[in-house]
Enzyme design. Structure first.
Site, PDB file in Angstrom:
ATOM      1  N   ASP A   1      19.205   4.298   4.816  1.00 62.85           N
ATOM      2  CA  ASP A   1      17.956   3.756   4.270  1.00 62.85           C
ATOM      3  C   ASP A   1      18.229   2.351   3.722  1.00 62.85           C
ATOM      4  O   ASP A   1      19.235   2.113   3.048  1.00 62.85           O
ATOM      5  CB  ASP A   1      17.437   4.676   3.163  1.00 62.85           C
ATOM      6  CG  ASP A   1      16.007   4.353   2.784  1.00 62.85           C
ATOM      7  OD1 ASP A   1      15.124   5.194   3.047  1.00 62.85           O
ATOM      8  OD2 ASP A   1      15.768   3.254   2.228  1.00 62.85           O
ATOM      9  N   ILE A   2      17.328   1.422   4.003  1.00 61.90           N
ATOM     10  CA  ILE A   2      17.508   0.031   3.596  1.00 61.90           C
ATOM     11  C   ILE A   2      17.397  -0.127   2.073  1.00 61.90           C
ATOM     12  O   ILE A   2      17.922  -1.077   1.499  1.00 61.90           O
ATOM     13  CB  ILE A   2      16.457  -0.873   4.313  1.00 61.90           C
ATOM     14  CG1 ILE A   2      16.948  -2.299   4.436  1.00 61.90           C
ATOM     15  CG2 ILE A   2      15.101  -0.809   3.640  1.00 61.90           C
ATOM     16  CD1 ILE A   2      16.126  -3.141   5.402  1.00 61.90           C
TER      17      ILE A   2
ATOM     18  N   ASN B   1       8.484  12.952   3.464  1.00 62.16           N
ATOM     19  CA  ASN B   1       7.197  12.535   2.913  1.00 62.16           C
ATOM     20  C   ASN B   1       6.159  12.580   4.029  1.00 62.16           C
ATOM     21  O   ASN B   1       6.432  12.143   5.153  1.00 62.16           O
ATOM     22  CB  ASN B   1       7.308  11.119   2.347  1.00 62.16           C
ATOM     23  CG  ASN B   1       8.259  11.059   1.164  1.00 62.16           C
ATOM     24  OD1 ASN B   1       8.343  12.005   0.378  1.00 62.16           O
ATOM     25  ND2 ASN B   1       8.988   9.969   1.026  1.00 62.16           N
TER      26      ASN B   1
ATOM     27  N   GLY C   1       3.432  10.146  -0.192  1.00 62.89           N
ATOM     28  CA  GLY C   1       4.262   8.963  -0.419  1.00 62.89           C
ATOM     29  C   GLY C   1       4.900   8.407   0.840  1.00 62.89           C
ATOM     30  O   GLY C   1       5.874   7.652   0.766  1.00 62.89           O
TER      31      GLY C   1
ATOM     32  N   HIS D   1      10.424  10.997   9.568  1.00 68.13           N
ATOM     33  CA  HIS D   1      11.832  10.831   9.204  1.00 68.13           C
ATOM     34  C   HIS D   1      12.210  11.804   8.104  1.00 68.13           C
ATOM     35  O   HIS D   1      11.404  12.145   7.251  1.00 68.13           O
ATOM     36  CB  HIS D   1      12.129   9.387   8.778  1.00 68.13           C
ATOM     37  CG  HIS D   1      11.192   8.852   7.739  1.00 68.13           C
ATOM     38  ND1 HIS D   1       9.926   8.399   8.042  1.00 68.13           N
ATOM     39  CD2 HIS D   1      11.330   8.709   6.408  1.00 68.13           C
ATOM     40  CE1 HIS D   1       9.329   7.992   6.931  1.00 68.13           C
ATOM     41  NE2 HIS D   1      10.166   8.184   5.927  1.00 68.13           N
TER      42      HIS D   1
ATOM     43  N   HIS E   1      14.694  12.240   4.986  1.00 70.67           N
ATOM     44  CA  HIS E   1      15.624  11.606   4.049  1.00 70.67           C
ATOM     45  C   HIS E   1      16.732  12.606   3.727  1.00 70.67           C
ATOM     46  O   HIS E   1      16.455  13.764   3.417  1.00 70.67           O
ATOM     47  CB  HIS E   1      14.926  11.267   2.728  1.00 70.67           C
ATOM     48  CG  HIS E   1      13.845  10.238   2.819  1.00 70.67           C
ATOM     49  ND1 HIS E   1      14.034   8.921   2.492  1.00 70.67           N
ATOM     50  CD2 HIS E   1      12.540  10.346   3.186  1.00 70.67           C
ATOM     51  CE1 HIS E   1      12.905   8.245   2.638  1.00 70.67           C
ATOM     52  NE2 HIS E   1      11.977   9.094   3.059  1.00 70.67           N
TER      53      HIS E   1
HETATM   54  P1  DGP Z   1       8.930   7.023   3.306  1.00 72.88           P
HETATM   55  O1  DGP Z   1       8.347   6.696   1.961  1.00 72.88           O
HETATM   56  O2  DGP Z   1       9.348   8.490   3.381  1.00 72.88           O
HETATM   57  O3  DGP Z   1       8.023   6.612   4.434  1.00 72.88           O
HETATM   58  O4  DGP Z   1      10.277   6.193   3.379  1.00 72.88           O
HETATM   59  C1  DGP Z   1      10.496   5.131   4.214  1.00 72.88           C
HETATM   60  C2  DGP Z   1      11.894   4.652   3.961  1.00 72.88           C
HETATM   61  O5  DGP Z   1      12.246   3.780   5.035  1.00 72.88           O
HETATM   62  C3  DGP Z   1      12.089   3.863   2.684  1.00 72.88           C
HETATM   63  O6  DGP Z   1      12.984   4.586   1.833  1.00 72.88           O
HETATM   64  C4  DGP Z   1      12.712   2.540   3.107  1.00 72.88           C
HETATM   65  C5  DGP Z   1      13.113   2.793   4.529  1.00 72.88           C
HETATM   66  N1  DGP Z   1      12.944   1.645   5.407  1.00 72.88           N
HETATM   67  C6  DGP Z   1      11.818   0.918   5.602  1.00 72.88           C
HETATM   68  N2  DGP Z   1      12.034  -0.056   6.489  1.00 72.88           N
HETATM   69  C7  DGP Z   1      13.322   0.060   6.884  1.00 72.88           C
HETATM   70  C8  DGP Z   1      14.132  -0.674   7.790  1.00 72.88           C
HETATM   71  O7  DGP Z   1      13.705  -1.634   8.439  1.00 72.88           O
HETATM   72  N3  DGP Z   1      15.416  -0.257   7.933  1.00 72.88           N
HETATM   73  C9  DGP Z   1      15.921   0.799   7.244  1.00 72.88           C
HETATM   74  N4  DGP Z   1      17.197   1.124   7.438  1.00 72.88           N
HETATM   75  N5  DGP Z   1      15.181   1.521   6.376  1.00 72.88           N
HETATM   76  C10 DGP Z   1      13.900   1.139   6.198  1.00 72.88           C
END
Ligand code: DGP
Length: 114
Positions: free
Chosen positions: A32-33, A88, A94, A101, A103
């Site tokens: 996660d970024i 989520n 959220g 995806h 987590h």
């Molecule tokens: P959610 O709230 O469950 O939709 O979480 C989305 C997650 O995705 C959030 O924790 C940040 C992550 N995220 C968003 N954009 C990117 C990206 O471009 N690269 C990566 N590695 N993670 C990302």
């Protein structure tokens, strides 16, 4: 099938950089970024499924495989003392990225959020 503008589809296609922690023909796992815990992985299907809500019987095996993969990857990435799985779903769930995806969060507490 991937979607042209979906951010996780773009990661799947290699158009956006990430560390590909695991992949096979139907699953990609990357960090996660914006990590909320010392270990914070995202597991995505390579095919575009927007939400868990949108998943159907045809995704049963894929979802099972993702869940069964999580403990091994969590451990390999350093979450040796437990982990948490979060999916989520939708605005009130959220969800920010509309590509299904999972987590996988772990590592020593305290964590930033959740
Ligand atoms: P959610 O709230 O469950 O939709 O979480 C989305 C997650 O995705 C959030 O924790 C940040 C992550 N995220 C968003 N954009 C990117 C990206 O471009 N690269 C990566 N590695 N993670 C990302």
């Amino acid at each position: 099938m991937t979607e042209p503008h979906c951010i996780f589809c773009r990661i799947v296609r290699g158009e956006l950089p990430t560390k590909r922690i695991f992949e096979d023909d139907e699953i990609l796992v990357f960090p996660d970024i914006n990590p909320a815990a010392p270990v914070h992985l995202l597991m995505v299907p390579k095919t575009h499924v927007a939400t868990l809500d949108a998943a159907g019987a045809e995704h049963e095996r894929l979802l099972g495989r993702m869940l069964l993969l999580a403990p091994r990857l969590a451990r390999e990435q350093g979450a040796t003392n437990g982990f948490r799985i979060v999916i989520n779903n939708g605005p009130d769930g959220g969800q920010e990225v509309y590509h299904l995806h999972v987590h996988v969060l772990g590592g020593p507490r305290p964590w930033k959020r959740l």
